[in-house]
Design a protein around this motif. Structure first.
Motif, PDB file in Angstrom:
ATOM      1  N   THR A  27       0.853  -1.152  -0.430  1.00 37.67           N
ATOM      2  CA  THR A  27       0.266  -0.106  -0.507  1.00 37.67           C
ATOM      3  C   THR A  27       0.761   1.124   0.031  1.00 37.67           C
ATOM      4  O   THR A  27       0.646   2.555  -1.096  1.00 37.67           O
ATOM      5  N   ILE A  30       2.351   2.359  -3.312  1.00 34.82           N
ATOM      6  CA  ILE A  30       1.843   2.489  -4.197  1.00 34.82           C
ATOM      7  C   ILE A  30       1.251   4.103  -4.254  1.00 34.82           C
ATOM      8  O   ILE A  30       0.789   4.395  -4.832  1.00 34.82           O
ATOM      9  N   ALA A  49      -6.048   1.152  -3.947  1.00 35.81           N
ATOM     10  CA  ALA A  49      -4.222   0.128  -3.202  1.00 35.81           C
ATOM     11  C   ALA A  49      -4.961  -0.164  -2.000  1.00 35.81           C
ATOM     12  O   ALA A  49      -4.955  -1.509  -1.175  1.00 35.81           O
TER      13      ALA A  49
END
Length: 191
Positions: A27, A30, A49
């Motif tokens: 996460t 991204i 994400a």
């Protein structure tokens, strides 16, 4: 309790911890590397994400006893943080921060910093795969390393920081998500 059930219980904590860490870093990769793209892509990728990360977390915790020895994705909890693990982490930290000092402070090429991070993180999965006897991590290592190298190649071919961040950063986040998703899918297959 059968021997298989005991092995499964021993392996599950390693999978859950590893999955949570991979989801968190995926996460982060991204969200942190999609900002240089043109609108609306940063928002789309960041929302995707978060949604994918939450879905993977839910699936990870729901997997419960299904994730066991047949997935080959979980480190035995007894050696999860043993000497081998700490050696891999030490080498990773030295390479990561030493390399970032050179990339940013000496070469003044901050555009490729994410490619360096992806390269070091990717390579460290080779070590973890060996320490934890987890072949999936070798696949993850190869994927992230190739994404990092592609980021460097893009930069030296004249692409901007956004392209490097997309390939090496966002791509690495997706690779981490896939490394969590694969054993979850495998755990659902009939034995």
């Amino acid at each position: 309790m059968t021997n298989g059930e005991m092995t499964e219980k021993r392996r599950l904590p390693g999978f859950v911890i590893g999955a949570v860490v991979a989801i968190g870093f995926g996460t982060g990769f991204i969200i942190g590397n999609s900002g240089g793209l043109t609108a609306p892509w940063p928002v789309i990728l960041r929302v995707a994400a978060v949604v994918a990360g939450v879905a993977l977390l839910i699936a990870t915790f729901r997997a419960g006893r299904r994730v066991g020895p047949t997935t080959a994705a979980a480190a035995p909890s007894s050696s999860f943080m043993g000497r081998g693990y700490w050696l891999v982490v030490l080498v990773e930290a030295i390479a990561l921060f030493g390399g970032l000092f050179v990339v940013n402070g000496v070469l003044h090429r901050s555009e490729v910093a994410v490619a360096w991070v992806a390269l070091v993180v990717g390579l460290h999965f080779y070590g973890l795969g060996r320490v934890w006897h987890t072949p999936l991590y070798h696949w993850l290592a190869t994927g992230m390393t190739l994404l990092a190298v592609a980021g460097f190649i893009l930069y030296f071919a004249g692409a901007g920081a956004a392209a490097v961040s997309l390939v090496a950063g966002v791509g690495s986040g997706v690779a981490l998500y896939l490394a969590v998703l694969w054993p979850l899918l495998q755990s659902r297959r009939p034995a």
